[in-house]
Enzyme design. Structure first.
Site, PDB file in Angstrom:
ATOM      1  CG  ASN A   6      -2.037   0.874   1.282  1.00  0.00           C
ATOM      2  OD1 ASN A   6      -2.687   0.980   2.305  1.00  0.00           O
ATOM      3  ND2 ASN A   6      -2.370   1.530   0.194  1.00  0.00           N
ATOM      4  CB  CYS A  68      -4.828   5.923   5.625  1.00  0.00           C
ATOM      5  SG  CYS A  68      -3.879   4.791   4.592  1.00  0.00           S
ATOM      6  CG  HIS A 160     -13.607  -0.337   6.308  1.00  0.00           C
ATOM      7  ND1 HIS A 160     -12.706  -0.727   5.334  1.00  0.00           N
ATOM      8  CD2 HIS A 160     -13.004   0.666   6.995  1.00  0.00           C
ATOM      9  CE1 HIS A 160     -11.611   0.004   5.439  1.00  0.00           C
ATOM     10  NE2 HIS A 160     -11.756   0.850   6.443  1.00  0.00           N
ATOM     11  CG  ASN A 191     -12.516   2.252   2.347  1.00  0.00           C
ATOM     12  OD1 ASN A 191     -11.822   2.626   1.414  1.00  0.00           O
ATOM     13  ND2 ASN A 191     -12.756   3.016   3.415  1.00  0.00           N
ATOM     14  NE  ARG A 210     -13.970   6.805   1.513  1.00  0.00           N
ATOM     15  CZ  ARG A 210     -14.192   7.472   2.645  1.00  0.00           C
ATOM     16  NH1 ARG A 210     -15.403   7.935   2.918  1.00  0.00           N
ATOM     17  NH2 ARG A 210     -13.223   7.660   3.509  1.00  0.00           N
ATOM     18  CB  CYS A 218      -6.906  -1.674   2.879  1.00  0.00           C
ATOM     19  SG  CYS A 218      -7.993  -0.446   3.654  1.00  0.00           S
ATOM     20  CB  THR A 220      -8.836   1.285   8.025  1.00  0.00           C
ATOM     21  OG1 THR A 220      -8.897   1.542   6.616  1.00  0.00           O
ATOM     22  CG2 THR A 220      -8.072   2.395   8.725  1.00  0.00           C
ATOM     23  N   GLY A 221      -8.894  -1.630   6.506  1.00  0.00           N
ATOM     24  CA  GLY A 221      -9.677  -2.739   5.972  1.00  0.00           C
ATOM     25  C   GLY A 221      -9.376  -4.041   6.705  1.00  0.00           C
TER      26      GLY A 221
END
Length: 276
Positions: A6, A68, A160, A191, A210, A218, A220-221
């Site tokens: 990332n 992020c 999310h 997301n 997003r 990701c 936070t994902g």
């Protein structure tokens, strides 16, 4: 910089920061004619002097994001490299709230992503299909691209939606990523994570971000996937999250507790560019 693939453009805020509009960010994000990045991270002076920095997150399409996770880890790594004498643990400010960071002796960077918020209003999300109020729930039914889909929804400082799939390799990101990201039930977009549960301590994940599209990782994902899976009783407190760019570790004791994300952060190169 990059964390698990990332990648980020990290820079100190220029004096004319207000002139950094969406068109300039999109030009910088172009991987052929600009620098190229998933997100740009702009560093400003902290609002509270006890914190190290205030940072802003911009997607490659020029829009601003609230948070992020991998970006926060990269910023923490950069701040430690700039001033290791200030210690390995410190706090950073962002639009999504205060983020606490720790730099391990092994060089891995951990960040406290806060308490996952399952209230639909926190994303925001229209939890009731067709409008109206609805209580938060472990799952929601969503109609997207002609199909009925079951999702979990959580805010990690940014919104999310998480889908459980049998195999991330064949997950329909191209079909459902854009349609869920821009679904009218998410007024600020969302997301979209596609999670395969391997066992209670291991998941595989792909994320359609997003304003970016699919990325190699990701942060936070990863946190959102573990939070959704653990809330359903499917995961333990400590989970390895395999992403296309590598493995992250997520620790979350449970509802109402703070979630920690750990992984590598690397400086790829440094340079200068005129953005005025």
């Amino acid at each position: 910089m990059q964390g698990l693939g990332n990648d980020f453009l990290v820079f100190d805020a220029p004096l004319a920061a207000d002139s950094l509009d969406g068109s300039k960010l999109r030009a910088l994000a172009d991987r052929r004619t600009g620098v190229g990045f998933d997100q740009a991270l702009m560093l400003e002076s902290p609002r509270d002097a006890s914190n190290r920095v205030f940072y802003r997150v911009f997607n490659s399409d020029g829009t601003e994001a609230e948070q992020c996770g991998n970006g926060a880890r990269c910023i923490a790594s950069l701040l430690y490299d700039r001033a290791p004498q200030l210690g390995r643990s410190f706090a950073m400010e962002s639009s999504g709230g205060i983020v606490h960071a720790r730099i391990g002796e092994d060089g891995l960077v951990s960040v406290d992503m806060g308490v996952p918020d399952f209230d639909p209003r926190a994303l925001p999300m229209d939890a009731a299909d067709g409008g109206g109020a609805a209580a938060e729930a472990p799952t929601y039914s969503l109609r997207a691209d002609g199909a009925d889909i079951e999702i979990g929804a959580v805010s990690m400082g940014n919104p999310h939606a998480v889908l459980q799939v049998s195999d991330v390799k064949t997950a329909p990101l191209a079909r459902f990523g854009p349609s869920i990201e821009n679904h009218p039930r998410f007024p600020k977009r969302v997301n979209v994570g596609f999670m395969q549960i391997v066992d209670r301590g291991h998941v595989k994940l792909r994320v359609f971000e997003r304003g970016v599209g699919e990325t190699l990782a990701c942060g936070t994902g990863a946190g959102a996937a573990v939070a959704v899976g653990r809330r359903r009783g499917l995961l333990d407190a400590d989970v390895r999250v395999d992403l296309p760019g590598g493995a992250a570790s997520v620790s979350w004791p449970g509802v109402g507790e703070r979630l920690w994300l750990k992984g590598p952060a690397t400086t790829v190169f440094t340079g200068s560019i005129d953005i005025t």
